[in-house]
Motif scaffolding. Structure first.
Motif, PDB file in Angstrom:
ATOM      1  N   SER A 199       0.858  -1.178   0.000  1.00 50.43           N
ATOM      2  CA  SER A 199       0.000   0.000   0.000  1.00 50.43           C
ATOM      3  C   SER A 199       0.897   1.231   0.000  1.00 50.43           C
ATOM      4  O   SER A 199       2.124   1.130   0.079  1.00 50.43           O
ATOM      5  N   PHE A 200       0.280   2.398  -0.076  1.00 53.99           N
ATOM      6  CA  PHE A 200       1.055   3.636  -0.043  1.00 53.99           C
ATOM      7  C   PHE A 200       1.380   4.092   1.380  1.00 53.99           C
ATOM      8  O   PHE A 200       2.048   5.106   1.561  1.00 53.99           O
ATOM      9  N   ASP A 201       0.932   3.336   2.378  1.00 50.94           N
ATOM     10  CA  ASP A 201       1.248   3.677   3.765  1.00 50.94           C
ATOM     11  C   ASP A 201       2.757   3.574   3.990  1.00 50.94           C
ATOM     12  O   ASP A 201       3.395   2.584   3.601  1.00 50.94           O
ATOM     13  N   ASN A 202       3.316   4.593   4.640  1.00 46.96           N
ATOM     14  CA  ASN A 202       4.749   4.592   5.005  1.00 46.96           C
ATOM     15  C   ASN A 202       5.663   4.299   3.811  1.00 46.96           C
ATOM     16  O   ASN A 202       6.700   3.628   3.950  1.00 46.96           O
ATOM     17  N   TYR A 203       5.296   4.813   2.651  1.00 46.36           N
ATOM     18  CA  TYR A 203       6.071   4.497   1.440  1.00 46.36           C
ATOM     19  C   TYR A 203       7.514   5.013   1.521  1.00 46.36           C
ATOM     20  O   TYR A 203       8.426   4.377   0.992  1.00 46.36           O
ATOM     21  N   GLU A 204       7.733   6.127   2.200  1.00 48.06           N
ATOM     22  CA  GLU A 204       9.099   6.656   2.275  1.00 48.06           C
ATOM     23  C   GLU A 204      10.005   5.728   3.076  1.00 48.06           C
ATOM     24  O   GLU A 204      11.147   5.467   2.686  1.00 48.06           O
TER      25      GLU A 204
END
Length: 245
Positions: A199-204
């Protein structure tokens, strides 16, 4: 002598009335003589043209030619033009030479989406969606698969801005794939593997782990050693090895 004085005084009064009449005489209302449409950022993007705006105004049956300047609602005209989803802002006003000037600012796309279920569209710098266009070739990150409009506000726009601002990942990721379960995959420019972001959660944080993996593991294992690099789990990069025959 008295007669000369009266004639002189009368001449002054007549001259005064003439001047006052010139100053206070009601002027003719100004009418629009021409239309000037300026796309202010045409040096950056070239997908909106003056002819498109003229056609849009004509289709909306907004009449202003031959009308007095004071009778034309330029604010309503700007709202009408901004209904075009390729346009970010329109400013309409009259100039001293009785021209109607329209200044156009285009939307600036940062990502293209080619969805199996919802068709083609762009995402712009404001997080708004734009219809796809083919008049101008623009190199942008590409999203394919089962992407939806609702995902724009659910992480996709934020990730698009990240890619735009980050020099390494902007060039390092060529495509984003979203499967039918909503899982996010990234296609890198180098290597034969795909990156399972989940998912795009915590992508960094996920990409930071991947970058360390690239620096420390890939030089030893080789860029073709893995088919999938899984970033879904906190603190881990799980590599699925490429099958060899």
């Amino acid at each position: 002598m008295r007669r000369i004085f009266l004639i002189f005084a009368l001449a002054i009064v007549v001259a005064y009335l003439a001047v006052c009449g010139f100053i206070y005489a009601p002027s003719e209302p100004m009418h629009y003589t021409r239309t000037l449409i300026v796309v202010t950022d045409s040096d950056t993007y070239d997908f909106v043209h003056a002819a498109d705006i003229r056609q849009q105004i004509q289709k909306a049956n907004f009449r202003y030619r031959g009308k007095s300047v004071d009778s034309v609602d330029t604010y309503r005209l700007s709202q009408l033009i901004e209904q075009n989803r390729l346009i970010r802002h329109a400013r309409c006003y009259h100039t001293p030479d009785s021209s109607l000037r329209i200044d156009i600012t285009q939307r600036h796309p940062i990502m293209r989406v080619k969805s199996i279920t919802e068709g083609d569209f762009f995402i712009d710098t404001d997080g708004e969606t734009m219809p796809a266009f083919t008049t101008t070739a623009i190199r942008l990150p590409l999203v394919t698969g089962y992407a939806t409009h609702s995902m724009v506000d659910d992480g996709l726009y934020e990730f698009a801005r990240f890619l735009q601002d980050d020099r390494f990942w902007r060039t390092g990721i060529t495509q984003i794939w979203i499967d039918n379960k909503g899982e996010v995959y990234l296609v890198p420019r180098v290597g034969n593997h795909t990156i399972l972001l989940g998912s795009f959660d915590n992508y960094e944080a996920k990409l930071d782990r991947l970058l360390e993996f690239y620096k420390k593991v890939m030089p030893r294992k080789g860029w073709n050693a893995y088919s999938v690099l899984n970033l879904k789990f906190d603190g881990q990069v799980i590599g699925e090895c490429t099958e060899t025959k």
